[in-house]
Design a protein around this motif. Structure first.
Motif, PDB file in Angstrom:
ATOM      1  N   ASN A 223       0.841  -1.195   0.000  1.00  0.00           N
ATOM      2  CA  ASN A 223       0.000   0.000   0.000  1.00  0.00           C
ATOM      3  C   ASN A 223       0.879   1.249   0.000  1.00  0.00           C
ATOM      4  OD1 ASN A 223      -2.225  -1.713   0.243  1.00  0.00           O
ATOM      5  ND2 ASN A 223      -2.195  -1.606   2.480  1.00  0.00           N
ATOM      6  N   SER A 224       0.400   2.309  -0.642  1.00  0.00           N
ATOM      7  CA  SER A 224       1.155   3.560  -0.695  1.00  0.00           C
ATOM      8  C   SER A 224       0.224   4.750  -0.521  1.00  0.00           C
ATOM      9  CB  SER A 224       1.897   3.695  -2.039  1.00  0.00           C
ATOM     10  OG  SER A 224       2.859   2.675  -2.195  1.00  0.00           O
ATOM     11  N   THR A 225       0.716   5.755   0.169  1.00  0.00           N
ATOM     12  CA  THR A 225       0.024   7.032   0.295  1.00  0.00           C
ATOM     13  C   THR A 225       0.847   8.081  -0.441  1.00  0.00           C
ATOM     14  OG1 THR A 225      -0.851   6.386   2.457  1.00  0.00           O
ATOM     15  CG2 THR A 225      -0.909   8.723   1.916  1.00  0.00           C
ATOM     16  N   LEU A 226       0.268   8.698  -1.459  1.00  0.00           N
ATOM     17  CA  LEU A 226       1.021   9.530  -2.399  1.00  0.00           C
ATOM     18  C   LEU A 226       0.381  10.902  -2.584  1.00  0.00           C
ATOM     19  CD1 LEU A 226       1.341   6.706  -5.064  1.00  0.00           C
ATOM     20  CD2 LEU A 226       3.154   7.401  -3.514  1.00  0.00           C
ATOM     21  N   GLU A 231       4.022  12.568  -7.031  1.00  0.00           N
ATOM     22  CA  GLU A 231       4.721  11.326  -6.722  1.00  0.00           C
ATOM     23  C   GLU A 231       4.206  10.197  -7.615  1.00  0.00           C
ATOM     24  OE1 GLU A 231       5.927  11.792  -2.052  1.00  0.00           O
ATOM     25  OE2 GLU A 231       3.961  10.956  -2.505  1.00  0.00           O
ATOM     26  N   GLY A 232       5.009   9.164  -7.719  1.00  0.00           N
ATOM     27  CA  GLY A 232       4.642   8.000  -8.516  1.00  0.00           C
ATOM     28  C   GLY A 232       4.905   6.717  -7.756  1.00  0.00           C
ATOM     29  N   VAL A 233       4.572   5.592  -8.364  1.00  0.00           N
ATOM     30  CA  VAL A 233       4.714   4.308  -7.699  1.00  0.00           C
ATOM     31  C   VAL A 233       4.969   3.213  -8.716  1.00  0.00           C
ATOM     32  CG1 VAL A 233       2.256   3.777  -7.789  1.00  0.00           C
ATOM     33  CG2 VAL A 233       3.650   2.764  -5.986  1.00  0.00           C
ATOM     34  N   ILE A 234       5.723   2.195  -8.300  1.00  0.00           N
ATOM     35  CA  ILE A 234       5.882   0.976  -9.082  1.00  0.00           C
ATOM     36  C   ILE A 234       5.305  -0.165  -8.265  1.00  0.00           C
ATOM     37  CG2 ILE A 234       7.464  -0.629 -10.209  1.00  0.00           C
ATOM     38  CD1 ILE A 234       9.444   1.645 -10.512  1.00  0.00           C
ATOM     39  N   LEU A 235       4.261  -0.781  -8.768  1.00  0.00           N
ATOM     40  CA  LEU A 235       3.630  -1.915  -8.100  1.00  0.00           C
ATOM     41  C   LEU A 235       4.216  -3.201  -8.683  1.00  0.00           C
ATOM     42  CD1 LEU A 235      -0.070  -0.663  -8.182  1.00  0.00           C
ATOM     43  CD2 LEU A 235       1.521  -0.572  -6.259  1.00  0.00           C
ATOM     44  N   VAL A 236       4.754  -4.040  -7.794  1.00  0.00           N
ATOM     45  CA  VAL A 236       5.446  -5.263  -8.211  1.00  0.00           C
ATOM     46  C   VAL A 236       4.637  -6.479  -7.791  1.00  0.00           C
ATOM     47  CG1 VAL A 236       7.557  -6.625  -8.024  1.00  0.00           C
ATOM     48  CG2 VAL A 236       7.683  -4.124  -8.002  1.00  0.00           C
ATOM     49  N   CYS A 237       4.438  -7.403  -8.715  1.00  0.00           N
ATOM     50  CA  CYS A 237       3.706  -8.638  -8.432  1.00  0.00           C
ATOM     51  C   CYS A 237       4.461  -9.792  -9.088  1.00  0.00           C
ATOM     52  CB  CYS A 237       2.282  -8.547  -8.978  1.00  0.00           C
ATOM     53  SG  CYS A 237       1.237  -9.952  -8.571  1.00  0.00           S
ATOM     54  N   LYS A 238       4.847 -10.764  -8.268  1.00  0.00           N
ATOM     55  CA  LYS A 238       5.685 -11.851  -8.778  1.00  0.00           C
ATOM     56  C   LYS A 238       5.270 -13.172  -8.162  1.00  0.00           C
ATOM     57  CE  LYS A 238      10.596 -12.945  -9.525  1.00  0.00           C
ATOM     58  NZ  LYS A 238      11.979 -12.483  -9.249  1.00  0.00           N
ATOM     59  N   THR A 239       5.230 -14.247  -8.977  1.00  0.00           N
ATOM     60  CA  THR A 239       4.889 -15.576  -8.491  1.00  0.00           C
ATOM     61  C   THR A 239       6.082 -16.515  -8.611  1.00  0.00           C
ATOM     62  OG1 THR A 239       4.055 -16.225 -10.684  1.00  0.00           O
ATOM     63  CG2 THR A 239       2.448 -15.371  -9.085  1.00  0.00           C
ATOM     64  N   ALA A 303      -3.007  -4.032  -3.644  1.00  0.00           N
ATOM     65  CA  ALA A 303      -2.438  -2.899  -2.929  1.00  0.00           C
ATOM     66  C   ALA A 303      -3.349  -1.699  -3.123  1.00  0.00           C
ATOM     67  CB  ALA A 303      -1.036  -2.600  -3.443  1.00  0.00           C
ATOM     68  N   PHE A 304      -3.387  -0.817  -2.126  1.00  0.00           N
ATOM     69  CA  PHE A 304      -4.219   0.382  -2.186  1.00  0.00           C
ATOM     70  C   PHE A 304      -3.345   1.623  -2.346  1.00  0.00           C
ATOM     71  CE2 PHE A 304      -7.009  -2.657  -0.198  1.00  0.00           C
ATOM     72  CZ  PHE A 304      -8.277  -2.324  -0.676  1.00  0.00           C
ATOM     73  N   LEU A 305      -3.708   2.474  -3.280  1.00  0.00           N
ATOM     74  CA  LEU A 305      -3.091   3.793  -3.415  1.00  0.00           C
ATOM     75  C   LEU A 305      -4.055   4.822  -2.849  1.00  0.00           C
ATOM     76  CD1 LEU A 305      -1.529   3.724  -7.021  1.00  0.00           C
ATOM     77  CD2 LEU A 305      -0.600   2.868  -4.847  1.00  0.00           C
ATOM     78  N   SER A 306      -3.558   5.591  -1.892  1.00  0.00           N
ATOM     79  CA  SER A 306      -4.398   6.594  -1.210  1.00  0.00           C
ATOM     80  C   SER A 306      -3.724   7.957  -1.336  1.00  0.00           C
ATOM     81  CB  SER A 306      -4.568   6.238   0.261  1.00  0.00           C
ATOM     82  OG  SER A 306      -5.077   4.939   0.425  1.00  0.00           O
TER      83      SER A 306
END
Length: 308
Positions: A223-226, A231-239, A303-306
């Protein structure tokens, strides 16, 4: 004004297991350890064992799948001591593991654990994950899986079973895994494998056989508060690579939107999908859901972006 990019990710080791069980499935064996057939149960089923005494005084075991609802009230449903056409029920127990590999009804109804190693056993099969036979191996043997290329179809075929420890050691030292390529196969690289292991049912995991579980996440987005526009974000999802999963992102916006911003950049490689949003806008705020799908089912994380 300085622009800050926030890279967010979380390392996890949680295993997401399939909701389906593999169960021993036999009707009328004198000892549950003699059952050598495994079946796949439905999502709402569990494994069971019923021990009953025939009217000639000899005990028999029955096993397979049963609805989870009945599993919860099994003693009321079974009626211990009740007479049936085949005899008097002495024991009725059920279990569930959800791991899709190890049959949990091996030791129910007071049946002691098997002293011999038990291995999956199938010959010349294209889909080893569908193997439903097991054999008992002596203490001088190991569980084995080997592959070869069928001379006509050029398909990879699997053989599973028991193999002597000496032979296993020699195979793993000299022919554990090798590759060849030929003109006749259209320059396609072909992989051959011989591998052994020493625990019950372990050979269903050798030579690249897919796991019978839904995808397992080894990296999840955080989760990120931006600050919108800054601001920016990189969301990572890996199996786990052995999950053989296809991944994609979905979006549930705070304002009700479901479309990911056209400015977002998605980078996808096998078993890994990253989503870069820079800068974020108010319309980008909400829940980002990563879905991973393989032949067994689908696992999700989010994930939540707030806004700040």
């Amino acid at each position: 004004m300085q622009i800050v990019a926030v890279v967010s990710f979380l390392l996890v080791t949680t295993v997401v297991l399939s909701s389906r069980d593999q169960c021993f499935n036999c009707n009328g064996v004198s000892d549950q350890k003699d059952c050598n057939v495994i079946t796949s149960c439905g999502e709402n089923e569990a494994c069971y064992v019923r021990k009953f005494t025939q009217y000639n005084g000899k005990p028999l075991f029955e096993s397979g799948c049963i609805s989870k609802q009945n599993c919860q009230i099994i003693h009321q449903v079974s009626g211990l001591g009740r007479k049936r056409d085949d005899g008097i029920t002495n024991c009725y127990e059920c279990c569930t593991t959800g791991n899709g590999t190890y049959p949990c009804n091996d030791n129910l109804c007071g049946n002691p654990p098997a002293t011999e190693k038990r291995c999956y056993s199938c010959s010349d099969t294209i889909n080893p994950e569908d193997c439903e036979n097991v054999v008992s191996c002596d203490q001088d043997s190991m569980c084995h899986t080997g592959t070869y290329i069928h001379p006509l179809s050029r398909e990879i075929r699997y053989t599973l079973g028991c193999l002597g420890k000496t032979t296993c050691t020699a195979l793993m030292n000299h022919w554990h895994s090798y590759q060849t390529s030929s003109q006749s196969s259209g320059h396609i690289t072909l992989q051959h494998c011989n591998d052994c292991c020493n625990t019950d049912f372990c050979n269903i995991r050798l030579c690249g056989i897919p796991k019978r579980v839904k995808p397992v996440f080894i990296q999840k987005p955080d989760n990120s508060t931006l600050r919108p526009e800054f601001e920016g974000v990189i969301l990572v999802c890996k199996t786990d690579p052995t999950s053989n999963a296809t991944l994609h992102w979905e979006f549930k916006g705070l304002s009700g939107g479901t479309t990911i911003s056209s400015q977002a950049r998605e980078i996808s490689v096998p078993n890994n999908v990253n989503l870069t949003i820079f800068p974020v806008h108010q319309s980008d705020m909400g829940e980002y859901i990563c879905s991973a799908t393989n032949s067994v089912g689908t696992s999700t994380t989010s994930a939540f972006l707030s806004p700040k």
